[in-house]
Design a protein around this motif. Structure first.
Motif, PDB file in Angstrom:
ATOM      1  N   HIS A  43     -10.441  -3.592   1.610  1.00 44.91           N
ATOM      2  CA  HIS A  43      -9.764  -3.316   2.851  1.00 44.91           C
ATOM      3  C   HIS A  43      -8.274  -3.281   2.418  1.00 44.91           C
ATOM      4  O   HIS A  43      -7.634  -4.072   1.786  1.00 44.91           O
ATOM      5  N   SER A  44      -7.791  -2.033   3.242  1.00 46.66           N
ATOM      6  CA  SER A  44      -6.333  -1.718   3.041  1.00 46.66           C
ATOM      7  C   SER A  44      -5.585  -2.764   3.881  1.00 46.66           C
ATOM      8  O   SER A  44      -6.195  -3.119   4.775  1.00 46.66           O
ATOM      9  N   GLY A  45      -4.216  -2.741   3.917  1.00 44.73           N
ATOM     10  CA  GLY A  45      -3.263  -3.305   4.904  1.00 44.73           C
ATOM     11  C   GLY A  45      -3.653  -2.874   6.316  1.00 44.73           C
ATOM     12  O   GLY A  45      -3.812  -3.819   7.151  1.00 44.73           O
ATOM     13  N   GLU A  46      -3.772  -1.677   6.523  1.00 42.79           N
ATOM     14  CA  GLU A  46      -3.939  -1.152   7.880  1.00 42.79           C
ATOM     15  C   GLU A  46      -5.313  -1.440   8.462  1.00 42.79           C
ATOM     16  O   GLU A  46      -5.446  -1.569   9.509  1.00 42.79           O
ATOM     17  N   GLU A  47      -6.452  -1.369   7.440  1.00 37.51           N
ATOM     18  CA  GLU A  47      -7.655  -1.895   8.045  1.00 37.51           C
ATOM     19  C   GLU A  47      -7.664  -3.008   8.395  1.00 37.51           C
ATOM     20  O   GLU A  47      -8.266  -3.747   9.534  1.00 37.51           O
ATOM     21  N   ASP A  74       0.891  -1.098  -0.199  1.00 33.61           N
ATOM     22  CA  ASP A  74      -0.061  -0.045  -0.041  1.00 33.61           C
ATOM     23  C   ASP A  74       0.719   1.160  -0.123  1.00 33.61           C
ATOM     24  O   ASP A  74       0.527   2.023  -0.610  1.00 33.61           O
ATOM     25  N   SER A  75       2.050   1.197   0.936  1.00 34.50           N
ATOM     26  CA  SER A  75       2.711   2.526   0.861  1.00 34.50           C
ATOM     27  C   SER A  75       3.537   2.832  -0.321  1.00 34.50           C
ATOM     28  O   SER A  75       3.801   3.930  -0.443  1.00 34.50           O
ATOM     29  N   LEU A  76       3.999   1.737  -1.194  1.00 36.75           N
ATOM     30  CA  LEU A  76       4.494   1.778  -2.590  1.00 36.75           C
ATOM     31  C   LEU A  76       3.451   2.053  -3.602  1.00 36.75           C
ATOM     32  O   LEU A  76       3.860   2.278  -4.910  1.00 36.75           O
ATOM     33  N   GLY A  77       2.185   1.830  -3.360  1.00 36.92           N
ATOM     34  CA  GLY A  77       1.176   2.090  -4.449  1.00 36.92           C
ATOM     35  C   GLY A  77       1.052   0.915  -5.362  1.00 36.92           C
ATOM     36  O   GLY A  77       0.773   1.099  -6.524  1.00 36.92           O
ATOM     37  N   VAL A  78       1.669  -0.219  -5.109  1.00 38.17           N
ATOM     38  CA  VAL A  78       1.628  -1.324  -5.935  1.00 38.17           C
ATOM     39  C   VAL A  78       0.317  -1.843  -6.312  1.00 38.17           C
ATOM     40  O   VAL A  78      -0.816  -1.924  -5.552  1.00 38.17           O
ATOM     41  N   LYS A  79      -0.031  -1.883  -7.735  1.00 35.28           N
ATOM     42  CA  LYS A  79      -1.230  -2.241  -8.331  1.00 35.28           C
ATOM     43  C   LYS A  79      -1.437  -3.870  -8.327  1.00 35.28           C
ATOM     44  O   LYS A  79      -0.557  -4.349  -9.083  1.00 35.28           O
ATOM     45  N   ILE A  80      -2.368  -4.357  -7.555  1.00 39.91           N
ATOM     46  CA  ILE A  80      -2.416  -5.882  -7.716  1.00 39.91           C
ATOM     47  C   ILE A  80      -3.562  -6.408  -8.792  1.00 39.91           C
ATOM     48  O   ILE A  80      -4.833  -5.581  -8.266  1.00 39.91           O
ATOM     49  N   ASP A  81      -3.291  -7.065  -9.705  1.00 37.84           N
ATOM     50  CA  ASP A  81      -4.429  -7.479 -10.507  1.00 37.84           C
ATOM     51  C   ASP A  81      -5.251  -8.855 -10.062  1.00 37.84           C
ATOM     52  O   ASP A  81      -6.229  -9.086 -10.676  1.00 37.84           O
ATOM     53  N   GLU A 130      10.166  -7.634   6.532  1.00 35.48           N
ATOM     54  CA  GLU A 130      10.704  -8.285   5.626  1.00 35.48           C
ATOM     55  C   GLU A 130      10.544  -7.623   3.997  1.00 35.48           C
ATOM     56  O   GLU A 130      11.210  -7.800   3.145  1.00 35.48           O
ATOM     57  N   ALA A 131       9.065  -7.437   3.885  1.00 34.25           N
ATOM     58  CA  ALA A 131       8.735  -6.910   2.575  1.00 34.25           C
ATOM     59  C   ALA A 131       9.377  -5.515   2.377  1.00 34.25           C
ATOM     60  O   ALA A 131       9.654  -5.328   0.874  1.00 34.25           O
ATOM     61  N   VAL A 132       9.630  -4.641   3.435  1.00 33.05           N
ATOM     62  CA  VAL A 132      10.694  -3.521   3.079  1.00 33.05           C
ATOM     63  C   VAL A 132      11.886  -3.619   2.230  1.00 33.05           C
ATOM     64  O   VAL A 132      12.311  -2.846   1.672  1.00 33.05           O
ATOM     65  N   ARG A 133      12.371  -4.716   2.691  1.00 29.80           N
ATOM     66  CA  ARG A 133      13.830  -5.210   2.094  1.00 29.80           C
ATOM     67  C   ARG A 133      13.539  -5.436   0.547  1.00 29.80           C
ATOM     68  O   ARG A 133      14.563  -5.422  -0.295  1.00 29.80           O
ATOM     69  N   TYR A 134      12.291  -5.467   0.071  1.00 28.60           N
ATOM     70  CA  TYR A 134      11.949  -5.653  -1.489  1.00 28.60           C
ATOM     71  C   TYR A 134      11.678  -4.335  -2.074  1.00 28.60           C
ATOM     72  O   TYR A 134      10.807  -4.592  -3.110  1.00 28.60           O
ATOM     73  N   SER A 135      11.728  -3.150  -1.367  1.00 28.00           N
ATOM     74  CA  SER A 135      11.058  -1.913  -1.526  1.00 28.00           C
ATOM     75  C   SER A 135      11.573  -1.523  -3.364  1.00 28.00           C
ATOM     76  O   SER A 135      10.802  -1.268  -4.062  1.00 28.00           O
ATOM     77  N   GLY A 136      12.843  -1.955  -3.508  1.00 27.40           N
ATOM     78  CA  GLY A 136      13.550  -1.520  -4.593  1.00 27.40           C
ATOM     79  C   GLY A 136      12.810  -2.094  -5.978  1.00 27.40           C
ATOM     80  O   GLY A 136      12.427  -1.629  -6.946  1.00 27.40           O
ATOM     81  N   ILE A 137      12.554  -3.612  -5.832  1.00 26.13           N
ATOM     82  CA  ILE A 137      11.994  -4.135  -6.782  1.00 26.13           C
ATOM     83  C   ILE A 137      10.428  -4.087  -6.941  1.00 26.13           C
ATOM     84  O   ILE A 137       9.809  -3.940  -8.126  1.00 26.13           O
ATOM     85  N   LEU A 138      10.016  -3.727  -5.867  1.00 23.39           N
ATOM     86  CA  LEU A 138       8.367  -3.473  -5.930  1.00 23.39           C
ATOM     87  C   LEU A 138       8.008  -2.171  -6.264  1.00 23.39           C
ATOM     88  O   LEU A 138       7.088  -2.130  -7.035  1.00 23.39           O
ATOM     89  N   GLU A 139       8.764  -1.366  -6.248  1.00 22.81           N
ATOM     90  CA  GLU A 139       8.576   0.067  -6.809  1.00 22.81           C
ATOM     91  C   GLU A 139       8.549   0.034  -8.392  1.00 22.81           C
ATOM     92  O   GLU A 139       7.923   1.060  -8.919  1.00 22.81           O
TER      93      GLU A 139
END
Length: 714
Positions: A80-84, A54-61, A300-309
């Protein structure tokens, strides 16, 4: 710049526990799938990953999930968002959801009166029938129905805000089933039906259990849906060491892991970005580690921010997809029922308290379903809201419990009746369809029995029979036994129940007392009519935190004796529980017993002893021995402050005062000459209460009394 970020993200990933697929190339306008594996409470790590997406705005199909991954994935797919989702999980008591017990406040009067058994075993044709799981999944379904209520009319999961599927396992052939249409809540329940913990879920003509048995990590299935890039959250932690295999759930999970390890390896190869949090010390049942597990997934997911962005971002249109179909209040025009063979639609409507039309919120619908399930006449109840030609239909699909005969057991100790082993035989649909017969036989220091037969017709009067026999001892101020009582009671009555909360009725009772005072042994018989009004909404009988209890009775003693004066007795027993804080409860208990006319000695009000059993005119009072004081009239006020120290651990401080007086016509009832203080340490165990109590009278020189109470009252 994009290439630099990609290389940086890739380096981070290959140095972590998870990895990015070797040689991964992101095509133009890729379709992104999200694969969420099963893992019980370990699945809370999915939420941390979703918060990063959510923080990176990744679109999931497309989302595919198994077991806990199906639950979290379906929530994300319905907008529902991850925070919700985090807020939902943190505010959900999963131990309560997994419990098979209905809230006590919703159970019938009969069930409240027999809330004392440790074990119940159904018998069919003389054979013991073992349950399919520890829980039917009824509470799980209610939770899921409420969470997915905005999309209750969608049968095609590809029409959700994010297309979704979940995986379940057909228990008949062991093959996996991709759930892409149907009842969303029921499909997710099937995907998460952990064998042994939850009953298999019937959908159509098949039975389904946890999808983890067949495909725990559905990455390949997302590829089959045309996804170019699959982000996966893999909760596989390898096999547990023996020191962690310390409960049935962890052992069953280990057995399941043996069978799916090779399949998971295949699915990892279909995963492009394989995020695998390290969850040391967290097991499938670690529901108390929610916050920690979510944080591990996030880190753990933060470590993949580069590729996820590098992946496509959501647009404004993508963020506005959550559009509920209904308001918070639903107008329900009609009720339809499938599977009602033993109990007809009118019975169901009566138990639901349903009138056409009704205006209900989803929590109110769930509460009514709870009330119906609490009759113990159903093993599972599914329901849907359907719109038919402009009318909203509440459609129930009930699976009736065809078991009629049950063996039940209990264990208890207190200072009055001492040790007791309870054996019970219960027969449902005894003579009449809506009737139940129950016989308790207690073996131990004070043998006794209780028999109940009740025909429950709701507000239409039903017929009941009650019989009991018991023995107990009277002690003087020094604690010496001076009298032994044997009391046999037989009653017939009619009773009408309003909204399953209030019972009103009357009957005829026959009491036989045998009094042995060492020198003489006398027998006395009494036949009298009585009236009653009862209600009980307490959430727990042993450590209540909310709700109230009221028992009003009127007896006409000696009404049928020509040569004796009729005595009318009115008793009121009231308990009110006020939840002051989440940990602190104040409980007010009051008892008032009045006699109009001279009471026979056996029907005077007797004060003393700690007990919760129904002993008619005997009134519990700490610091006194059983029947230490007696008189024609009695007023007792008790104040309890109950504080929960830890989960299921309590300390209770009590102050009680009582007035005993011969005549209601004067003001003697205001002379509270009997006072006591008590302190109790209590534990609410799976086997019932454990209480250690010390109480002391302020008005007598006798020593304080130490009481030990173990197990449910009977």
């Amino acid at each position: 710049m994009r290439k630099i970020l990609f290389i940086f993200g890739f380096i981070l990933c290959i140095t972590s526990h998870a990895q990015v697929k070797e040689g991964l190339e992101i095509p133009p306008h890729p379709k992104i799938g999200l694969s969420l594996s099963g893992g019980g409470a370990k699945g809370f790590a999915h939420i941390g990953v979703l918060k990063v997406l959510d923080s990176l705005g990744v679109k999931i199909d497309y989302i595919g999930g198994t077991s806990m991954g199906a639950i979290i994935g379906a929530l994300y797919a319905t907008g529902h968002s991850g925070e919700e989702i985090e807020n939902i999980v943190l505010n959900t008591d999963f131990y309560s959801v997994l419990s098979n017990r209905s809230p006590r406040a919703e159970t019938s009067f009969f069930e409240k009166n027999v809330d004392k058994y440790l074990m119940s075993i159904p018998l069919v044709k003389g054979k013991i029938i073992l349950p399919s799981g520890l829980s039917s999944g009824q509470k799980n379904l209610a939770l899921l129905k409420n969470l997915f209520k905005d999309y209750s009319e969608i049968n095609d999961f590809s029409q959700l805000p994010i297309p979704f599927f979940c995986v379940a396992t057909n228990i008949e052939n062991g093959k996996y089933k991709v759930m892409k249409e149907g009842d969303l809540a029921l499909s997710v329940l099937a995907s998460s039906a952990f064998p042994g913990l939850l009953n298999p879920v019937e959908i159509g003509d098949s039975l389904y259990v946890d999808g983890a048995i067949s495909i725990n990590y559905p990455s390949g299935l997302l590829k089959e849906q045309g996804m170019d890039i699959v982000i996966g959250v893999n909760l596989d932690q390898g096999f547990e060491k023996k020191e962690n295999l310390n409960n049935i759930i962890s052992i069953l999970d280990q057995i399941i892991s043996f069978g799916i390890a090779r399949e998971t390896e295949k699915q990892v190869k279909q995963t492009d970005i394989n995020i695998q949090p390290v969850l040391d010390g967290i097991g499938v049942a670690s529901f108390d580690e929610k916050e920690n597990t979510i944080q591990i997934g996030h880190d753990e997911a933060v470590r993949y921010s580069g590729i996820l962005e590098q992946l496509p971002h959501r647009t404004v249109e993508d963020l506005s997809y959550k559009k509920p179909f209904f308001t918070d209040v639903y107008k329900i025009d009609a009720l339809e029922v499938d599977g009602d063979h033993l109990y007809d639609k009118n019975y169901i409507k009566g138990k639901l308290g349903f009138k056409e039309p009704s205006y209900l919120t989803f929590p109110a619908i769930n509460k009514k379903i709870d009330r119906l399930y609490a009759t113990n006449n159903y093993s599972f109840i599914n329901y849907d809201l359907q719109n038919n030609n402009g009318k909203n239909i509440l459609k129930l699909n009930v699976i009736e419990d065809e078991s009629r005969l049950f063996l039940k057991f209990g264990l208890h100790y207190d200072n009055i009746f001492k040790t007791g082993l309870l054996t019970n035989v219960t027969l449902k649909r005894a003579v009449f369809k809506n009737s139940t017969a129950s016989l308790d036989v207690i073996f131990g220091d004070k043998p006794r029995y209780y028999f109940n037969y009740i025909m429950d017709n709701g507000y239409i009067p039903g017929f009941g029979i009650y019989s009991s026999a018991m023995q107990f001892e009277q002690k003087d101020n020094e604690g010496n036994i001076y009298e032994k009582w044997t009391w046999i009671k037989n009653s017939v009555y009619i009773q009408s129940v309003w909204r399953d909360k209030f019972a009103i009725g009357g009957g005829l009772s026959h009491d036989i007392f045998t009094i042995d005072d060492i020198l003489n042994k006398d027998s006395h018989k009494f036949l009298y009519p009585y009236l009653f009004l009862k209600t009980d909404t307490q959430d727990n009988i042993e450590f209540p935190t909310r709700g109230f209890y009221v028992d009003l009775q009127t007896r006409f003693v000696n009404l049928f004796e020509d040569n004796k004066e009729t005595t009318m007795q009115i008793t009121a027993n009231v308990k009110l529980n006020f939840n002051i804080t989440p940990r602190l409860t104040y409980r007010f208990s009051g008892f008032m017993g009045t006699s109009f006319g001279d009471s026979p000695g056996l029907y005077t009000y007797k004060l003393g002893g700690l007990f919760e059993q129904d002993l008619q005119n005997f009134v519990s009072f700490g610091g006194y021995h059983l029947e230490q004081m007696e008189n024609n009239n009695l007023l007792r006020i008790s104040n309890d402050f109950q504080y929960r120290i830890f989960k299921n651990y309590f300390i209770i401080a009590n102050y009680s005062t009582a007035s005993l007086f011969p005549d209601i016509k004067n003001t003697e009832f205001l002379n509270f000459k009997n006072n006591s203080f008590g302190l109790t340490a209590g534990y609410k165990s799976p086997f019932g209460q454990i209480k250690l109590n010390y109480s002391k009278s302020f008005n007598h020189s006798q020593s304080g009394i130490f009481n030990v109470i173990l197990g449910h009252w009977f």
